[in-house]
Motif scaffolding. Structure first.
Motif, short mmCIF file in Angstrom:
data_model
loop_
_atom_site.label_atom_id
_atom_site.label_comp_id
_atom_site.label_asym_id
_atom_site.label_seq_id
_atom_site.Cartn_x
_atom_site.Cartn_y
_atom_site.Cartn_z
N CYS A 15 2.22 -5.30 -2.11
CA CYS A 15 3.08 -4.65 -3.19
C CYS A 15 4.36 -4.38 -2.50
O CYS A 15 4.68 -3.12 -2.46
CB CYS A 15 2.32 -3.38 -3.46
SG CYS A 15 0.81 -3.49 -3.99
N VAL B 287 4.51 6.22 -1.77
CA VAL B 287 2.87 6.21 -1.65
C VAL B 287 2.46 7.54 -1.21
O VAL B 287 2.93 8.32 -0.34
CB VAL B 287 2.71 5.23 -0.46
CG1 VAL B 287 0.98 5.29 -0.23
CG2 VAL B 287 2.91 3.51 -0.92
N LEU C 146 10.13 0.91 0.95
CA LEU C 146 9.25 2.53 1.01
C LEU C 146 10.49 3.37 1.22
O LEU C 146 11.37 3.29 2.36
CB LEU C 146 8.10 2.40 1.85
CG LEU C 146 7.03 2.20 1.37
CD1 LEU C 146 5.93 2.09 2.44
CD2 LEU C 146 6.48 2.98 0.21
N THR D 45 4.15 -0.65 -12.95
CA THR D 45 4.83 -0.16 -11.71
C THR D 45 4.94 1.33 -11.43
O THR D 45 5.13 1.56 -10.38
CB THR D 45 6.60 -0.17 -12.37
OG1 THR D 45 6.67 0.68 -13.68
CG2 THR D 45 6.98 -1.77 -12.77
N GLU D 46 4.07 2.14 -12.15
CA GLU D 46 3.80 3.49 -11.90
C GLU D 46 2.21 3.76 -12.34
O GLU D 46 1.93 3.61 -13.13
CB GLU D 46 4.79 4.47 -12.69
CG GLU D 46 6.34 4.17 -12.24
CD GLU D 46 6.90 5.06 -13.27
OE1 GLU D 46 6.67 6.19 -13.65
OE2 GLU D 46 8.20 4.99 -13.19
N LEU E 134 4.19 -2.89 -8.46
CA LEU E 134 4.07 -1.24 -8.50
C LEU E 134 5.06 -0.74 -7.49
O LEU E 134 5.47 -1.37 -6.46
CB LEU E 134 2.65 -1.35 -7.81
CG LEU E 134 2.00 0.07 -7.60
CD1 LEU E 134 1.92 0.65 -8.90
CD2 LEU E 134 0.77 0.34 -7.01
N GLN E 135 5.65 0.14 -8.11
CA GLN E 135 6.57 0.80 -7.03
C GLN E 135 6.20 2.33 -6.83
O GLN E 135 6.72 3.05 -5.63
CB GLN E 135 7.85 1.08 -8.03
CG GLN E 135 8.80 -0.11 -8.47
CD GLN E 135 9.67 0.08 -9.35
OE1 GLN E 135 10.16 1.11 -9.99
NE2 GLN E 135 10.52 -1.08 -9.48
N TYR E 136 5.32 3.07 -7.64
CA TYR E 136 5.11 4.37 -7.26
C TYR E 136 3.53 4.48 -7.31
O TYR E 136 2.59 4.17 -8.20
CB TYR E 136 5.75 5.55 -8.34
CG TYR E 136 7.07 5.27 -8.15
CD1 TYR E 136 7.54 6.20 -7.30
CD2 TYR E 136 7.75 4.45 -9.09
CE1 TYR E 136 9.16 6.11 -7.27
CE2 TYR E 136 9.30 4.65 -8.89
CZ TYR E 136 9.79 5.30 -8.12
OH TYR E 136 11.25 5.34 -8.11
N LEU E 137 2.72 4.82 -6.24
CA LEU E 137 1.40 5.05 -6.28
C LEU E 137 0.92 6.18 -5.64
O LEU E 137 1.36 6.75 -4.75
CB LEU E 137 0.68 3.84 -5.09
CG LEU E 137 -0.74 4.00 -4.98
CD1 LEU E 137 -1.50 3.80 -6.10
CD2 LEU E 137 -0.91 3.08 -3.84
N LEU F 160 6.77 -1.38 -3.60
CA LEU F 160 6.56 -0.10 -3.60
C LEU F 160 7.72 0.74 -2.97
O LEU F 160 8.15 0.44 -2.15
CB LEU F 160 5.29 0.16 -2.54
CG LEU F 160 4.02 0.02 -3.23
CD1 LEU F 160 2.81 0.05 -2.35
CD2 LEU F 160 3.67 1.28 -4.27
N LEU G 164 6.41 -3.33 3.63
CA LEU G 164 6.88 -2.57 2.47
C LEU G 164 8.28 -2.05 2.72
O LEU G 164 8.60 -0.74 2.88
CB LEU G 164 5.75 -1.24 1.97
CG LEU G 164 4.43 -1.94 1.97
CD1 LEU G 164 3.63 -0.69 1.79
CD2 LEU G 164 4.34 -3.07 0.59
#
Length: 491
Positions: free
Chosen positions: A256, A262, A283, A212-213, A235-238, A259, A280
């Motif tokens: 994703c 980003v 976001l 997720t991160e 995935l939430q945080y890239l 997310l 997304l």
């Protein structure tokens, strides 16, 4: 046996019992005090006369009185961690975060085979991460961030298949991200930022299906983002900001759909911003500044109804601002400065009732400033300088009662300076130089008690400098040159 002999024997036995009253785990804990220094209240409850240590500060026990957890986070501890800690054979959780511990991580910590959670973050621990930690097969979270750890991350760490959390940010770790990261199929959070790590992001990371991160910002990573990154559906945080990454952003990132944030800034990414970003829907912010993105801003971004911050400045983007951005009703900050954008500023931006910061400077916008823009009553900062804007400054600018910074210099604006600017009581910086403004300097500007910067040079202003300007008691930078002003300077 005489009575006196019996009494002596009983006293000795009683003293021996008192001396050995504390359990084995209690003895191990007391031995840690040889390495720790702390305020008196921290260990005041650690009493050697107790049968068990289960009521000692920071200690938690299993039902059978053996120690299961030790939590001395934020206890002002100094000193070093003793290898004796693994004498607690049933220890599952060790939390020593946010202290002043120094020294190295003892390799013997690998003998704590029941350990599930290890947190030594925010200390002053140095040296390498012991390869022996790879023996703790039940380890689920490893938190060593904000220390002075160096050398490479041991491959053995990424062989711990139960790991769910790895926090190693803000150290001096070198080498590459271990290629076997894909073995961690339970991993949900991987924080490796603020280290001098090199090499590429391993393609095997897409096997971490519960991730997720992913924080790998401020390293020296090269190469491209894995093309199959879209397989990380949770995935939430890239965060990959401030590396040496390049190439195109994979379109699969649009898969994703969870997310939230980003961060791609300060790399060498090129090509177009994928249209798929518009899918997304969760976001809240996109930061993609200081890259080499080209092409148009995707109109699909107007579908991001939760977006609060959009930063695409300092790229090579061209074309017009899509009017669809006016549909991002939660948008608070929009930064598109220093690109090759052109055309009109969309009046639809005036629909953004929460917009606080708008940076459109250093582009090639033309036409007039749309009066609809002054409906965005939350605006605090408006930067439109260094474009080719024409027309006059609308008196409706007085609607922006929250405005603090207004930069309109280096355009082709004409007409008078609106007296209504004097109603923007929070204004601190006003820059209108290098335009074609004419007429008098409005005396109403003297109401701006917070004004610190006033730049009006290189226009065609006439008349006298109004006496009211001296009321701007915060003014520290005044530039009026290259106009047709007359009279005396009122200071």
């Amino acid at each position: 046996m005489g009575l006196l002999t019996v009494l002596v024997f009983m006293v000795i036995a009683f003293q021996t019992q008192c001396t050995e009253a504390v359990s084995k785990d209690g003895t191990v804990l007391l031995s840690l005090l040889n390495k720790f220094t702390a305020p008196p209240n921290i260990f005041s409850s650690w009493n050697s006369s107790d049968n068990y240590p289960c009521h000692w500060k920071g200690v938690t026990c299993h039902p059978h009185h053996t120690v299961s957890a030790l939590d001395l986070s934020q206890s002002q501890l100094s000193g070093t961690l003793s290898s004796a800690i693994c004498g607690l054979h049933n220890l599952k959780e060790l939390y020593l975060a946010s202290n002043s511990l120094s020294g190295t991580i003892p390799p013997e910590l690998g003998n704590c085979t029941e350990l599930e959670h290890l947190d030594l973050s925010n200390n002053s621990i140095h040296g390498q991460i012991p390869v022996q930690l790879g023996s703790i097969k039940n380890l689920r979270s490893l938190s060593l961030y904000d220390n002075f750890l160096n050398e490479s991350i041991p491959l053995s760490i990424f062989g711990l298949r139960q790991l769910e959390v790895i926090f190693l940010v803000t150290n001096n770790l070198t080498g590459e991200i271990p290629s076997n990261v894909g073995n961690l199929t339970h991993l949900s959070k991987l924080w490796l930022g603020e280290n001098p790590l090199v090499g590429e992001i391993p393609s095997s990371i897409v096997n971490c299906e519960h991730l997720t991160e992913l924080y790998v910002y401020e390293n020296q990573l090269v190469g491209e983002l894995p093309q199959s990154l879209g397989r990380l559906s949770k995935l939430q945080y890239l965060y990959v900001t401030s590396n040496k990454l390049g190439g195109h952003i994979p379109k699969s990132l649009g898969d994703c759909t969870n997310l939230i944030q980003v961060e791609l800034s300060n790399n060498s990414f090129s090509g177009e911003i994928p249209w798929e970003f518009g899918k997304l829907s969760n976001l809240t912010w996109i930061y993609a500044t200081q890259n080499q993105f080209t092409g148009r801003i995707p109109s699909s971004l107007g579908s991001l109804h939760r977006l609060t911050q959009l930063y695409l400045n300092q790229n090579l983007l061209s074309g017009a601002i899509p009017a669809e951005l006016g549909n991002c009703s939660l948008l608070e900050e929009l930064s598109l400065h220093t690109n090759k954008l052109e055309g009109f500023i969309p009046p639809e931006l005036g629909q953004l009732g929460r917009l606080q910061i708008l940076l459109l400077s250093d582009n090639s916008f033309n036409g007039s400033i749309p009066p609809q823009l002054f409906r965005a009553r939350s605006l605090r900062e408006l930067y439109l300088h260094n474009n080719s804007l024409t027309g006059s400054i609308s008196p409706k600018i007085c609607n922006l009662t929250q405005l603090q910074y207004l930069y309109l210099e280096e355009n082709q604006l004409s007409g008078p300076i609106p007296a209504e600017l004097g109603n923007c009581s929070l204004l601190e910086e006003l820059s209108l130089h290098r335009n074609r403004l004419e007429g008098f300097i409005p005396p109403e500007l003297g109401r701006l008690e917070r004004l610190q910067i006033l730049h009006l040079r290189n226009n065609s202003l006439t008349g006298i400098i109004p006496l009211e300007i001296v009321r701007c008691q915060s003014l520290r930078n005044l530039s009026l040159g290259h106009n047709n002003l007359s009279g005396v300077i009122p200071w």
